[in-house]
Design a protein around this motif. Sequence first.
Motif: not given
Length: 170
Positions: A58-60, A70-81, A91-97, A103-106
């Motif tokens: 899943i990508i965002i 970082n806050f979005i990644k934390t929210l997703i991590s909490d959701f996963n837990i 959950i990974n984050a990187m620049m797209l251009g 954000i990649i969820i895999k």
Amino acid sequence: VFVDNLEKGINKYENTETSIRCSNILNLIKNPETINRRNEIAILKSPYRYNEDIIHYIIIITPKENTDINFIKTLISDFNIKNFSNEIIEINAMMLGLDHHLIIIKTFENKYKSSYYYNMLFSNKEVLKELNKTPFIKLIISEENFLEFYKHKDIEGYTIFYNNKYIEKN
């Protein structure tokens, strides 16, 4: 005869454009998968393939500006837990251009498992509240399509493919 002539052309016109062209044609003959892939892209008018039984992510995609990645990644991590504590979800984050975060969820075993997660994640009020602060795009993507998508930073092209293949099939 044709293959023999190509091989002769490679040797006879060594280090020339003709030699390179003969070599390319010979490689295509020996590896028809390359031709098949080019034909598939031409027919489908897309480099992406729909295969629901392979690994999916899943990508965002969010704008770089005004996004607390970082806050979005934390929210997703909490959701996963809370909801997927028995699963291993990265959950990974990187620049797209230069202008977007990705954000990649895999990793999900197939399209169906990724769809289930996708529907649960994007019905979570805390996650949506943060994501809705800026325009964002949410997509399901296979691992092989992700490589093509990221290589070309093809937000528009993949979104069209996604809307045609995933939305109609859900």
